[in-house]
Design a protein around this motif. Structure first.
Motif, PDB file in Angstrom:
ATOM      1  N   ILE A  73       0.919  -1.074   0.070  1.00  0.00           N
ATOM      2  CA  ILE A  73      -0.095  -0.056  -0.021  1.00  0.00           C
ATOM      3  C   ILE A  73       0.793   1.284  -0.095  1.00  0.00           C
ATOM      4  CG2 ILE A  73      -1.932  -1.022   1.281  1.00  0.00           C
ATOM      5  CD1 ILE A  73      -1.049   0.347   3.788  1.00  0.00           C
ATOM      6  N   VAL A  74       0.477   2.329  -0.350  1.00  0.00           N
ATOM      7  CA  VAL A  74       0.991   3.477  -0.203  1.00  0.00           C
ATOM      8  C   VAL A  74       0.319   4.569   0.701  1.00  0.00           C
ATOM      9  CG1 VAL A  74       1.643   5.700  -1.749  1.00  0.00           C
ATOM     10  CG2 VAL A  74       1.657   3.366  -2.782  1.00  0.00           C
ATOM     11  N   VAL A  75       1.094   4.974   1.508  1.00  0.00           N
ATOM     12  CA  VAL A  75       0.503   5.944   2.714  1.00  0.00           C
ATOM     13  C   VAL A  75       1.183   7.408   2.201  1.00  0.00           C
ATOM     14  CG1 VAL A  75       0.165   4.516   4.361  1.00  0.00           C
ATOM     15  CG2 VAL A  75       2.395   5.324   4.343  1.00  0.00           C
ATOM     16  N   LEU A  76       0.529   8.358   2.327  1.00  0.00           N
ATOM     17  CA  LEU A  76       1.086   9.779   1.840  1.00  0.00           C
ATOM     18  C   LEU A  76       1.993  10.215   2.928  1.00  0.00           C
ATOM     19  CD1 LEU A  76      -2.323  11.231   0.411  1.00  0.00           C
ATOM     20  CD2 LEU A  76      -0.491  10.109  -0.924  1.00  0.00           C
ATOM     21  N   GLY A  77       1.886   9.806   4.371  1.00  0.00           N
ATOM     22  CA  GLY A  77       2.724  10.615   5.121  1.00  0.00           C
ATOM     23  C   GLY A  77       4.125   9.808   5.071  1.00  0.00           C
ATOM     24  N   THR A  78       5.041  10.366   5.947  1.00  0.00           N
ATOM     25  CA  THR A  78       6.086   9.655   6.283  1.00  0.00           C
ATOM     26  C   THR A  78       6.388   9.476   7.924  1.00  0.00           C
ATOM     27  OG1 THR A  78       7.276  11.172   4.380  1.00  0.00           O
ATOM     28  CG2 THR A  78       8.831  10.093   6.136  1.00  0.00           C
ATOM     29  N   TYR A  79       6.631   8.206   7.963  1.00  0.00           N
ATOM     30  CA  TYR A  79       6.652   7.655   9.552  1.00  0.00           C
ATOM     31  C   TYR A  79       7.820   7.396   9.997  1.00  0.00           C
ATOM     32  CZ  TYR A  79       1.710   8.575   8.729  1.00  0.00           C
ATOM     33  OH  TYR A  79       0.561   9.044   8.382  1.00  0.00           O
ATOM     34  N   ARG A  80       8.075   7.255  11.100  1.00  0.00           N
ATOM     35  CA  ARG A  80       9.357   6.590  11.505  1.00  0.00           C
ATOM     36  C   ARG A  80       9.201   4.998  11.344  1.00  0.00           C
ATOM     37  NH1 ARG A  80      10.153   6.153  17.165  1.00  0.00           N
ATOM     38  NH2 ARG A  80       7.927   6.019  17.555  1.00  0.00           N
ATOM     39  N   PHE A 124       5.859   0.220  17.174  1.00  0.00           N
ATOM     40  CA  PHE A 124       6.086  -0.233  15.604  1.00  0.00           C
ATOM     41  C   PHE A 124       5.113  -1.292  15.429  1.00  0.00           C
ATOM     42  CE2 PHE A 124      10.145   1.913  16.941  1.00  0.00           C
ATOM     43  CZ  PHE A 124      10.188   2.888  15.924  1.00  0.00           C
ATOM     44  N   LEU A 125       4.344  -1.149  14.267  1.00  0.00           N
ATOM     45  CA  LEU A 125       3.581  -2.139  13.782  1.00  0.00           C
ATOM     46  C   LEU A 125       4.385  -3.583  13.499  1.00  0.00           C
ATOM     47  CD1 LEU A 125       1.204   0.053  11.688  1.00  0.00           C
ATOM     48  CD2 LEU A 125       0.782  -0.921  13.988  1.00  0.00           C
ATOM     49  N   ALA A 181       1.209   5.458  11.790  1.00  0.00           N
ATOM     50  CA  ALA A 181       0.826   5.268  10.321  1.00  0.00           C
ATOM     51  C   ALA A 181      -0.656   4.487  10.424  1.00  0.00           C
ATOM     52  CB  ALA A 181       1.622   4.533   9.822  1.00  0.00           C
ATOM     53  N   LEU A 182      -1.015   4.012  11.549  1.00  0.00           N
ATOM     54  CA  LEU A 182      -2.164   3.109  11.656  1.00  0.00           C
ATOM     55  C   LEU A 182      -3.477   3.713  10.804  1.00  0.00           C
ATOM     56  CD1 LEU A 182      -3.126   0.521  12.310  1.00  0.00           C
ATOM     57  CD2 LEU A 182      -3.674   1.427  14.693  1.00  0.00           C
ATOM     58  N   PRO A 183      -3.924   5.046  11.057  1.00  0.00           N
ATOM     59  CA  PRO A 183      -5.178   5.501  10.529  1.00  0.00           C
ATOM     60  C   PRO A 183      -4.849   5.462   8.926  1.00  0.00           C
ATOM     61  CG  PRO A 183      -4.478   6.950  12.309  1.00  0.00           C
ATOM     62  CD  PRO A 183      -3.155   5.999  12.053  1.00  0.00           C
ATOM     63  N   GLU A 184      -3.809   5.960   8.370  1.00  0.00           N
ATOM     64  CA  GLU A 184      -3.479   5.984   7.189  1.00  0.00           C
ATOM     65  C   GLU A 184      -3.620   4.390   6.511  1.00  0.00           C
ATOM     66  OE1 GLU A 184      -1.285   8.689   4.293  1.00  0.00           O
ATOM     67  OE2 GLU A 184      -0.447   8.971   5.994  1.00  0.00           O
ATOM     68  N   ILE A 185      -3.024   3.496   6.885  1.00  0.00           N
ATOM     69  CA  ILE A 185      -2.916   2.191   6.656  1.00  0.00           C
ATOM     70  C   ILE A 185      -4.181   1.664   6.623  1.00  0.00           C
ATOM     71  CG2 ILE A 185      -2.347  -0.271   7.281  1.00  0.00           C
ATOM     72  CD1 ILE A 185       0.208   1.032   8.472  1.00  0.00           C
TER      73      ILE A 185
END
Length: 78
Positions: free
Chosen positions: A23-30, A71-72, A41-45
């Motif tokens: 999947i592609v998420v728009l944000g940048t996460y640690r 971390f997930l 990143a969970l909401p975007e995932i």
């Protein structure tokens, strides 16, 4: 923007979320040293999975579970 890969199982065939789904998420996460993404990143995932109309099953485990460090467990940056 980040590309994430699902690295978990598919809950005995009941879930349509399969190992290797990207999947592609728009944000940048640690990420941790292995590339697993922060639970931030969970909401975007969840939104991406919903938009892809992927059916989920949580009978055996939760594909969105975080580890003790936040971390997930099953989402890794590609």
């Amino acid at each position: 923007m980040m590309v994430l890969k699902y690295t978990g199982g598919n809950d005995g065939g009941r879930s349509e979320l399969n190992y290797g789904t990207c999947i592609v998420v728009l944000g940048t996460y640690r990420t941790d040293k292995l590339g697993y993404v922060s639970k931030d990143a969970l909401p975007e995932i969840r939104e991406c999975v919903r938009d892809m109309r992927i059916r989920l099953s949580f009978n055996n485990y939760n594909p969105f579970s975080p580890d003790a460090n936040g971390f997930l467990l099953f989402w890794q940056e590609v």
